[in-house]
Design a protein around this motif. Structure first.
Motif, PDB file in Angstrom:
ATOM      1  N   VAL A   1     -36.104  15.281  65.164  1.00 12.89           N
ATOM      2  CA  VAL A   1     -35.564  13.922  65.033  1.00 12.89           C
ATOM      3  C   VAL A   1     -36.419  12.970  65.856  1.00 12.89           C
ATOM      4  O   VAL A   1     -36.492  13.086  67.073  1.00 12.89           O
ATOM      5  N   GLY A   2     -37.102  12.073  65.206  1.00 15.29           N
ATOM      6  CA  GLY A   2     -37.893  11.069  65.921  1.00 15.29           C
ATOM      7  C   GLY A   2     -39.302  11.492  66.251  1.00 15.29           C
ATOM      8  O   GLY A   2     -40.170  10.654  66.424  1.00 15.29           O
ATOM      9  N   GLY A   3     -39.544  12.800  66.377  1.00 17.02           N
ATOM     10  CA  GLY A   3     -40.899  13.293  66.578  1.00 17.02           C
ATOM     11  C   GLY A   3     -41.436  13.168  67.993  1.00 17.02           C
ATOM     12  O   GLY A   3     -42.626  13.393  68.236  1.00 17.02           O
ATOM     13  N   ALA A   4     -40.592  12.798  68.968  1.00 12.41           N
ATOM     14  CA  ALA A   4     -41.076  12.678  70.352  1.00 12.41           C
ATOM     15  C   ALA A   4     -41.330  14.071  70.927  1.00 12.41           C
ATOM     16  O   ALA A   4     -40.652  15.035  70.553  1.00 12.41           O
ATOM     17  N   PRO A   5     -42.303  14.191  71.836  1.00 10.81           N
ATOM     18  CA  PRO A   5     -42.544  15.502  72.458  1.00 10.81           C
ATOM     19  C   PRO A   5     -41.297  15.996  73.198  1.00 10.81           C
ATOM     20  O   PRO A   5     -40.694  15.242  73.963  1.00 10.81           O
ATOM     21  N   VAL A   6     -40.960  17.254  72.970  1.00  9.37           N
ATOM     22  CA  VAL A   6     -39.771  17.840  73.601  1.00  9.37           C
ATOM     23  C   VAL A   6     -39.898  17.789  75.119  1.00  9.37           C
ATOM     24  O   VAL A   6     -38.927  17.520  75.834  1.00  9.37           O
TER      25      VAL A   6
END
Lengths: 305, 547
Positions: free
Chosen positions: A72-77
């Motif tokens: 969701v959103g593609g931000a780095p975990v």
């Protein structure tokens, strides 16, 4: 040993997340998507690749500090975890800061006065605190101290650009909830440990030498009782970070537990895996530190004698 | 072009639903009277109010709108990870944020005569043969970086929606041939359709057609936008602080009145209520019916409910691909066994409207049919006639929207009156649709629908008998729907939709006992939220605070 345990846990986490019914592609696509759209999303997310391949890639990345990107959103975990973990550590740290002295005091009193009214009162309080679900405890605190008294805000809303310590009043109720929930377990462990030590020959010898009261407790009982209780504290501190899932949700606290809840609902597997691995590492780390402290304390006691 | 006052007086509510929200207010125009107070009462009255008896009317606004002040508003958030892409459906907070900072092509009015209310696109005109739509882009609109809005931005945004977007809107937009679209000048865009459709304006006005600048490759908090507010601070998963966009095209007319709005993520409904009650926020989105019913005179806030057509249908779907629901008599027996009024009264506490076994109530293409009555005796007779007795069945559902679990439990209890033993299987949040295969293979599933025009809903959910149709596959009805959607004459089109509705009502596999309203709480001094036409995900474009 801890590293091996962590690797084993990582495999378990992957299997567990894989066993979650459904997948992120369905959540992202929505109920009206076509099968073609679902499959396309599945491919984009890499869900069509074999599990062992995904595990090798994930664990390889994790070793390098790359936990992948959230679905969701593609931000780095890693960024998400860093942002949220700090908040959870502050909450857990504050709770531990209140809990540990409180549990030591209550456990010592109860352990040294076994069979007396004080012991029964503390044991009953600990039992109730341990038995009542976190959600109920938090809700009662909200109703009393936010609703009826109006002393503290019921919901944590951090100032934009600020952290939890910038809103200290809003931390009171979540910290109190965690303290009450963990108090029962920690106090019972200390009580048992103190009661055990109180009956030992060297404490009896100290008594015969005229040492009583707080001097007996502080200089003879507690140091000997602390070593076996260290593991319990390790467990409690590790659990305070992970067990904040309910508390964080209830108070809207932006911590790692709340992030895990929403990630599971969204089937955001990289985020679930990253958070789970982090929580496992923290729990393991707390136990390792507790082990070291126990060893150090035991050696110190032997040398002192 | 319809001006704001005309729009308000028509009493149409431009709100939206979970998956298909309408966008920003499109009814502002330079013809508006800036001194006119927001007409909250008029704005909630729907053209179909006779079918909608229950929502609470909003308090009569007092005084005149004034500039200044700030509020905090609580919405369900996405969690730690969230998307800033407005074409990806998200939780309420995401929609509210998109609506606050972006403009949209337009909105649906619910008015059969004039279903489209322009926002960044002033008007949409179909060609006579319904194979092309001409979009007239509003002149004089600027993005926050000063660049003027052109038809190329609108075309690029629709392309982005198709390439990066998800959900129903992408499916709807598949009816346009975007590759064949033509930008005729700075303010004119022509979109061909794949097949003749009369409801192209409804697709473009459904509220997911947000407009971003041509050349946008990624969606960030500081990207140029053209909505009533612009982003001042953003914390992923926690909220956003938006401040008034003084260059907003609608600002010449009415507002934006508020200086700033904090849109806060508060996941649990009880926490949103607590935050509202304690004064931490001045507005809380999507309250449970039971919370709304528990509000007393001593509470420092009021509730406002959405009006038709922006309600959510709570449903039980019978899987026609499996026995016993392959028999129309069993389906009808189950429909007759359901006491809809009891569900409306006890599950929704009256915060909704009675269902008649179809979604899309309140939209122009919804057909009013005689209300299906509760008739357990006839239901038992039908089951006997079908040779179905001693029936054990599982109803699978989850807490995806307020009222779903309660509806399923009460339906199960009501089914016991006709001798059906129904066990409710409650899945954890998120699992019902995440495990789509299991959901669509359920014998009986508890579900819900967002507010969608009937023709579009049928097209994406039932046409061709996909998994989401739960075994419904009727080529003749598919043909009728396609024919209706391709018919320019409104009366002829409605006649065809009426036939479809009758077939679905009699033979279909859907039980819709009730439609729930969307309930928001707000402090009494906060006015004009409904003037943004969007009660489920308000933009606060016209909200203001009393002195």
């Amino acid at each position: 040993m801890a590293a091996l345990t962590l690797v084993a846990l990582s495999a378990l986490i992957l299997v567990a997340t894989e066993a979650l019914p459904g997948d992120a592609a369905n959540v992202i696509a929505g109920p009206n998507a076509t099968d073609v759209q679902r499959e396309q999303i599945r491919q984009e997310l890499g869900l069509d690749r074999p599990l062992p391949q995904r595990y090798v890639e994930w664990i390889g990345g994790a070793v390098r500090g790359d936990l992948g990107d959230a679905y969701v959103g593609g931000a780095p975990v890693r960024e998400i975890i860093e942002r949220r973990l700090g908040n959870s550590l502050i909450l857990a740290g504050l709770a531990a800061g209140v809990l540990i002295p409180l549990a030591l005091l209550a456990g010592t009193i109860a352990g040294m006065r076994a069979g007396e009214g004080a012991e029964r009162g503390i044991s009953l309080t600990a039992l109730v605190a341990f038995s009542v679900p976190e959600f109920v405890t938090g809700s009662v605190l909200i109703a009393v101290f936010a609703g009826a008294m109006g002393w503290f805000p019921p919901v944590v809303l951090l100032p934009f650009g600020g952290g939890p310590l910038d809103a200290p009043r809003s931390l009171v109720l979540p910290v109190l909830t965690l303290v009450i929930v963990a108090f029962g377990f920690a106090t019972r462990i200390i009580t048992a440990s103190v009661a055990d030590v109180t009956e030992s020959p060297y404490v009896e010898a100290a008594r015969l030498n005229g040492v009583t009261g707080w001097r007996l407790a502080c200089f003879h009982v507690l140091p000997n009782a602390l070593a076996p209780a260290m593991q319990a504290f390790g467990l409690v501190v590790g659990a305070l970070v992970g067990a904040a899932v309910v508390t964080e949700g209830l108070f809207n606290y932006p911590g790692i537990g709340a992030a895990l809840t929403t990630a599971v609902a969204a089937r955001d597997i990289p985020l679930v895996q990253g958070i789970s691995l982090t929580l496992a590492a923290i729990a393991l780390g707390a136990l390792v530190v507790a082990d070291l402290l126990e060893t150090t304390l035991t050696r110190h006691l032997r040398e002192t004698r | 072009m319809m001006n704001r006052r005309t729009f308000v007086s028509r009493g149409v509510a431009l709100t939206a639903a979970a998956a298909i929200p309408a966008g920003l207010l499109g009814a502002c125009s330079t013809e508006d009277d800036p001194s006119a107070p927001p007409d909250g009462v008029a704005s909630v009255a729907s053209p179909t109010t006779t079918a909608f008896p229950s929502p609470t009317e909003p308090a009569e606004p007092t005084g005149r709108p004034r500039h200044g002040g700030s509020i905090a508003a609580a919405f369900l958030g996405a969690g730690a990870a969230e998307s800033l892409n407005p074409f990806v459906p998200g939780p309420a907070l995401s929609f509210a944020r998109h609506r606050a900072i972006h403009g949209v092509v337009g909105n649906l009015t619910g008015d059969p005569e004039d279903p489209f209310a322009g926002d960044l696109v002033e008007s949409i005109e179909p060609s006579a043969d319904l194979t092309e739509y001409t979009l007239r882009v509003r002149p004089g609109v600027r993005f926050t970086d000063g660049k003027p809005l052109t038809a190329r931005d609108v075309a690029a945004s629709l392309e982005l929606a198709m390439t990066t977007g998800r959900g129903s809107f992408v499916r709807f937009m598949g009816e346009f041939d975007l590759a064949g679209g033509r930008v005729e000048d700075d303010h004119t865009l022509v979109l061909p359709t794949v097949a003749p459709i009369a409801d192209g304006a409804s697709i473009l006005g459904i509220g997911m057609a947000f407009v971003v600048q041509e050349g946008t490759t990624e969606f960030t908090a500081d990207m140029p936008t053209c909505g009533p507010f612009r982003v001042a601070e953003y914390v992923p998963g926690e909220g956003v602080r938006v401040v008034r966009n003084d260059d907003w095209w609608g600002g010449d007319i009415d507002g934006t009145y508020l200086d700033e709005v904090e849109l806060r993520a508060i996941g649990q409904e009880s926490a949103r209520v607590n935050a509202l009650r304690s004064g931490q926020v001045q507005f809380a989105n999507d309250l449970e019916p039971v919370s709304a019913s528990a509000i007393g005179p001593s509470d420092p806030f009021e509730i406002e409910e959405s009006a038709l057509p922006y309600v959510s249908g709570l449903s039980v779907v019978m899987n026609m691909a499996q026995p016993p629901f392959d028999d129309v008599r069993v389906r009808l027996a189950f429909k007759l066994a359901v006491n809809r009024q009891q569900i409306l009264d006890t599950v929704l506490h009256g915060h909704g409207v009675l269902g008649n076994d179809r979604y899309s109530i309140g939209f122009p293409d919804y057909t009013e049919l005689p209300q299906r009555e509760h008739d357990p005796a006839e239901a038992r007779r039908l089951l006997d006639e079908a040779g179905v007795s001693d029936l054990d069945i599982t109803l699978t559902t989850g807490p995806e929207t307020p009222g779903m679990i309660g509806t399923a439990l009460l339906v199960a209890e009501q089914l016991s009156e006709i001798g059906v033993r129904c066990e409710v299987e409650q899945l954890p949040p998120g699992q019902l649709f995440a495990d789509f295969e299991r959901y669509t293979n359920s014998t009986l599933a508890g579900s819900y629908s967002s507010a969608t025009p009937a023709g579009l809903y049928y097209a994406v959910s039932f046409t061709g008998g996909g998994p989401g149709s739960f075994g419904w596959h009727d080529a003749e009805v598919d043909r009728l729907v396609a024919q209706a959607r391709g018919t320019a004459d409104r009366e002829q089109r409605q006649t065809l939709f009426d036939e479809v509705a009758t077939r679905l009502h009699e033979d279909g596999n859907l039980i819709v006992p009730a439609h729930r309203t969307f309930i928001n709480g707000r402090v009494p001094g906060l006015r004009g939220v409904r003037d943004g036409r969007y009660e489920q995900f308000p933009s606060f474009a016209f909200a203001w605070l009393d002195d």
